[in-house]
Design a protein around this motif. Sequence first.
Motif, PDB file in Angstrom:
ATOM      1  N   LEU A 913      37.741  36.652  53.896  1.00  0.00           N
ATOM      2  CA  LEU A 913      38.712  36.967  54.941  1.00  0.00           C
ATOM      3  C   LEU A 913      39.436  38.288  54.678  1.00  0.00           C
ATOM      4  N   ILE A 914      39.883  38.492  53.436  1.00  0.00           N
ATOM      5  CA  ILE A 914      40.645  39.731  53.198  1.00  0.00           C
ATOM      6  C   ILE A 914      39.737  40.959  53.234  1.00  0.00           C
ATOM      7  N   ARG A 915      38.482  40.773  52.850  1.00  0.00           N
ATOM      8  CA  ARG A 915      37.556  41.909  52.969  1.00  0.00           C
ATOM      9  C   ARG A 915      37.314  42.257  54.436  1.00  0.00           C
ATOM     10  N   GLU A 916      37.115  41.239  55.245  1.00  0.00           N
ATOM     11  CA  GLU A 916      36.880  41.478  56.674  1.00  0.00           C
ATOM     12  C   GLU A 916      38.154  41.974  57.352  1.00  0.00           C
ATOM     13  N   ARG A 917      39.295  41.458  56.959  1.00  0.00           N
ATOM     14  CA  ARG A 917      40.552  41.920  57.537  1.00  0.00           C
ATOM     15  C   ARG A 917      40.763  43.400  57.264  1.00  0.00           C
ATOM     16  N   LYS A 918      40.424  43.801  56.042  1.00  0.00           N
ATOM     17  CA  LYS A 918      40.581  45.211  55.696  1.00  0.00           C
ATOM     18  C   LYS A 918      39.637  46.091  56.494  1.00  0.00           C
ATOM     19  N   SER A 919      38.392  45.612  56.651  1.00  0.00           N
ATOM     20  CA  SER A 919      37.415  46.421  57.389  1.00  0.00           C
ATOM     21  C   SER A 919      37.806  46.572  58.855  1.00  0.00           C
ATOM     22  N   ARG A 920      38.586  45.635  59.388  1.00  0.00           N
ATOM     23  CA  ARG A 920      39.023  45.704  60.782  1.00  0.00           C
ATOM     24  C   ARG A 920      40.416  46.303  60.928  1.00  0.00           C
ATOM     25  N   GLY A 921      41.036  46.664  59.819  1.00  0.00           N
ATOM     26  CA  GLY A 921      42.353  47.275  59.871  1.00  0.00           C
ATOM     27  C   GLY A 921      43.443  46.342  60.365  1.00  0.00           C
ATOM     28  N   LEU A 922      43.388  45.082  59.953  1.00  0.00           N
ATOM     29  CA  LEU A 922      44.339  44.087  60.444  1.00  0.00           C
ATOM     30  C   LEU A 922      45.309  43.610  59.363  1.00  0.00           C
ATOM     31  N   GLU A 923      45.496  44.413  58.302  1.00  0.00           N
ATOM     32  CA  GLU A 923      46.361  43.957  57.223  1.00  0.00           C
ATOM     33  C   GLU A 923      47.778  43.658  57.674  1.00  0.00           C
ATOM     34  N   GLY A 924      48.271  44.379  58.634  1.00  0.00           N
ATOM     35  CA  GLY A 924      49.640  44.153  59.099  1.00  0.00           C
ATOM     36  C   GLY A 924      49.744  43.109  60.180  1.00  0.00           C
ATOM     37  N   ALA A 925      48.633  42.770  60.817  1.00  0.00           N
ATOM     38  CA  ALA A 925      48.673  41.846  61.952  1.00  0.00           C
ATOM     39  C   ALA A 925      48.278  40.422  61.575  1.00  0.00           C
ATOM     40  N   VAL A 926      47.590  40.287  60.470  1.00  0.00           N
ATOM     41  CA  VAL A 926      47.097  38.963  60.079  1.00  0.00           C
ATOM     42  C   VAL A 926      47.538  38.662  58.642  1.00  0.00           C
ATOM     43  N   ALA A 927      48.209  37.545  58.471  1.00  0.00           N
ATOM     44  CA  ALA A 927      48.588  37.074  57.136  1.00  0.00           C
ATOM     45  C   ALA A 927      47.602  35.978  56.714  1.00  0.00           C
ATOM     46  N   VAL A 928      47.162  36.063  55.474  1.00  0.00           N
ATOM     47  CA  VAL A 928      46.235  35.060  54.937  1.00  0.00           C
ATOM     48  C   VAL A 928      46.955  34.290  53.825  1.00  0.00           C
ATOM     49  N   VAL A 929      47.110  32.994  54.020  1.00  0.00           N
ATOM     50  CA  VAL A 929      47.852  32.137  53.095  1.00  0.00           C
ATOM     51  C   VAL A 929      46.880  31.146  52.462  1.00  0.00           C
ATOM     52  N   ARG A 930      46.935  31.040  51.145  1.00  0.00           N
ATOM     53  CA  ARG A 930      46.013  30.158  50.433  1.00  0.00           C
ATOM     54  C   ARG A 930      46.702  28.853  50.065  1.00  0.00           C
ATOM     55  N   VAL A 931      46.116  27.729  50.503  1.00  0.00           N
ATOM     56  CA  VAL A 931      46.587  26.400  50.102  1.00  0.00           C
ATOM     57  C   VAL A 931      45.777  26.022  48.866  1.00  0.00           C
ATOM     58  N   GLU A 932      46.411  26.112  47.711  1.00  0.00           N
ATOM     59  CA  GLU A 932      45.724  25.855  46.446  1.00  0.00           C
ATOM     60  C   GLU A 932      45.691  24.371  46.097  1.00  0.00           C
ATOM     61  N   GLN A 933      46.800  23.705  46.372  1.00  0.00           N
ATOM     62  CA  GLN A 933      46.846  22.261  46.145  1.00  0.00           C
ATOM     63  C   GLN A 933      46.752  21.578  47.503  1.00  0.00           C
ATOM     64  N   LEU A 934      45.638  20.924  47.739  1.00  0.00           N
ATOM     65  CA  LEU A 934      45.409  20.278  49.020  1.00  0.00           C
ATOM     66  C   LEU A 934      46.101  18.919  49.095  1.00  0.00           C
ATOM     67  N   SER A 935      46.053  18.195  47.982  1.00  0.00           N
ATOM     68  CA  SER A 935      46.724  16.909  47.946  1.00  0.00           C
ATOM     69  C   SER A 935      47.380  16.712  46.584  1.00  0.00           C
ATOM     70  N   PRO A 936      48.652  16.305  46.568  1.00  0.00           N
ATOM     71  CA  PRO A 936      49.508  16.102  47.731  1.00  0.00           C
ATOM     72  C   PRO A 936      49.802  17.423  48.459  1.00  0.00           C
ATOM     73  N   PHE A 937      49.867  17.336  49.761  1.00  0.00           N
ATOM     74  CA  PHE A 937      49.955  18.527  50.601  1.00  0.00           C
ATOM     75  C   PHE A 937      51.313  19.195  50.430  1.00  0.00           C
ATOM     76  N   PRO A 938      51.331  20.530  50.283  1.00  0.00           N
ATOM     77  CA  PRO A 938      52.600  21.252  50.069  1.00  0.00           C
ATOM     78  C   PRO A 938      53.361  21.468  51.381  1.00  0.00           C
TER      79      PRO A 938
END
Length: 1019
Positions: A913-938
């Motif tokens: 996602l971040i590689r594609e976001r960079k190639s499309r120039g969307l770093e300021g328009a799209v935030a990518v958030v990683r859910v590292e612990q799926l359960s229990p859900f944060p």
Amino acid sequence: MHRFRTTVARLRPLVAAQTGPSPLQLGLPAGEGSFRTARPLNTPARSLNAPAAAEPSLSGTSSNYMEEMFSAWLENPGNVHESWDVFFRNANAGALPGAAHQGPPLLSGSSRTSGRPLVGSQSTVEKLVEDHLAVQSLIRAYQVRGHHIAKLDPLGISCVDFDDAPCAVGFQNVGLYGLAEADLDQVFRLPTTTFIGGSEGSLPLREIIRRLEMAYCRHIGVEFMFINDVEQCQWIRRKFESPGVMQFTPEEKRTLLGRMIRSTRFEEFLQRKWSSEKRFGLEGCESLIPALKTIIDESSLSGVESVIMGMPHRGRLNVLANVIRKELDQIFCQFDSKLEAADEGSGDVKYHLGMQHQRRNRVSGRDVSMALVANPSHLEAVDPVVQGKTKAEQFYCGDAEGERVMSILMHGDAAFAGQGVVYETFHLSDLPSYTTHGTVHVVVNNQIGFTTDPRMARSSPYPTDVARVVNAPIFHVNADDPEAVMYVCKVAAEWRTTFHKDVVVDLVSYRRNGHNEIDEPMFTQPLMYKQIKKQRGVLQKFAEKLIGEGVVTVRAYEEEVAKYDEICEEAYARSKDEKILHIKHWLDSPWPGFFRLDGQPKTMVCPSTGISEEELVLLGDVASSVPEEDFTIHGGLSRVLKARAGMVQQRQCDWALSEYMAIGSLLKDGIHVRLSGQDVERGTFSHRHHVLHDQNVDKRICIPMNFISPDQAPYTVCNSSLSEYGVLGFELGFAMASPNALVLWEAQFGDFHNTAQCIIDQFISSGQAKWVRQNGIVLLLPHGMEGMGPEHSSARPERFLQMCNDDPDVFPKPSQDFSVRQLFDCNWIVVNCSTPANFFHVLRRQILLPFRKPLIVFTPKSLLRHPEAKSSFDDMLPDTHFRRLIPDDGAAAADPEKVKRVIFCSGKIYYDLIRERKSRGLEGAVAVVRVEQLSPFPFDLVKEETDRYPAADLVWCQEEHKNQGYHDYVKPRLRTATRHTRPVRYAGRDPAAAPATGNKASHLSELRRLLDAALQLQE
């Protein structure tokens, strides 16, 4: 034949031969049936002129027998029959073997013949040799196949079918061996492969057969001749063939009777009080209780201090009451339907619960700790769990030979033959990192599986034939003969003590009731159950036998019965006072000192999981070095270690190095770490290399992790057999034994866990809820869609998430200890880390938490060598923690008001996602958030992120198919975190039956479409 010619040649000169070394003195190997002899060094071989055809007594196996006679004659001519003495003397005088025989003197008391060459007696010696060989064959037939005709079935309707292999033994079959009825009173010299003679070297054929019948064809059937170790075979022969071995003192018989009374009257008491309740009683095999107690008695006498047992549900309550000695009122109150549960979780039915108890053994006078491991209805699933717990206890007390800790496994006949995990467990029995140095297996052979006859349930004659693969002796015994049962169990315990190998006791019995007490067996087994209804109870028959022998009086017997009945009645009265059910009173693996007295954690705080930079550097140096001197490693591995050293200098770590540092830091703190699974020493993807192999010296290895510091804990890393069900169960059992160890099981590929699904479903996900038993086992499951086909792509995260017990519709109440409280309340932890540092922290957190929960980690494949998947030492220093969620820290976070989309994701897809976001120039328009612990859900951290970007739409992106992966778990929780005020869109692959495509072009096309769906903003 050539060997016997050599033997004859040795007879000249007689004096030289008799003063030379005997075969035993030469230290030559002894084969079964004869001593192999060799020519003395000072005696040249002599060439005989007679062709082989002229000496038929030298052909076939006759020469073996002659060599045995010759060896005995060399030691003392009086050891052999006079005819043999004459024969050897004549041969020494120059007669050819075919002409050397001379009949013995006709008059009794005559002196031995001086020996002179005679001719014409060849047929006589041939007959003598053939008869002795026939007797040897007869003896061997009993040893090999005597169990075929042993009277093992109490019902007399044996379900074991040997029609295709009849056992030709007995007086009536001597003709098959070339013997005649007239030979029954002829005296034969006994070979060294039998002990039926006791102190006698010769017996009449009639007595030989009688003693063999006594040893092998009564109520005990012994299977052992498939064992390829002569010493072990001889040991077993001695135990069952020696005259008078199965003799018991009156006191031993009275003890046995007392145990039979307790076993039988316990079941009868339950039947009287709760006739319509399921309890899976032991009726029909009441001798199991004295069998187990005999094994424990003998083992305790040999120094065993701890016995760990596993068993199915049949007879469990009886074992708890009369072997473990659980309080009877605690058992009886389980039948009260009004009893309220006091512990968290679901609890379990009474015939699945376990228990640990320490008590004084009356026979040895020593304390013995006994544990019966809780188990589900999945028969045999507990087998590897028991073995793992046993191995752990042996490890922690330094019991390298299994002399202090042992395991006993009980089985049903149908399950023992039908469940593959039995085979997997047997194949762990002699592996260096898995052996428990011998297990005693006891099969409660009811000769039926629920409603299925043996002829429909297995292809082998016996249910125990699976044990033959590891050369385990199998002792079949009629369970209606308590004395035979007691003797067999005594021998089984001695076998384990002597050889540290598995042994099987097959209690051939019956099931007096149906599958349970309210089941009707006559529907499917009418003839069997007609016979069972006629069957007198074993206690009644045994009591009458002892009364007839004068060992016990009728009055004494009745008083003993009344005494136990009174004990049961008093316990029943006390049980009515119980109002609350405490499952923790049935705990099979308590951890003294780890929790508070009430069973709760001592704190609800998890300290920082970071470590100092000095420690990171130290561990990095160990990971990039070869601590052994003069140790040559592979050239490719030299480059790997050099690259590790370079990362340490740059204050970075990749996935393999972060794992090294997590494990190494725990070892340094005195925490034992055990990593097991297929190919884990090197790692499936050749990234780990925890075991180095010398390229010049075979089997020389080095484990650098054991060279961190002098006072560190030992590190165990071991490649397992190609088994998931058995090995994961074993590691689960190992982790049960102590909370102060990190036990990890890694699947070769994530999807391989599905062959261990029973352990995951019945033990890991629900074990605490059912049995109040915490466990900190870690599952490492390689996962990722990388165009490699349907297999080896998905670790099936949807299955693990489906079994999580957190409520998707409830936002947990905020608190100061929110994150730790969430972990405490969940049934297991599921994570998918995207950085090496977070992987480092989650492994260390597993030990630093004040309680234990299973941890499921979806580990990467391509990220192992991804240039961006590296972490700085700064992320692993003191005051750092595991990050349940990693927010976007780029341009989007700097100006959140301008962000049009927030993409939540987990794992490897983040880097796409971040590689594609960079190639499309969307770093300021799209935030990518990683859910590292799926359960229990944060929930709390997700809410913070959605509140930070109020104008953005929300997307869940995953590389898995829509009906797989995390989507169905995450979406309702995202909606709950936003109070259902904002919709959540999906970006990922379409639903599919298979986890992944097998076509590389299709894979890339699917990836392109999901990235478009995630990053294509609406105008």
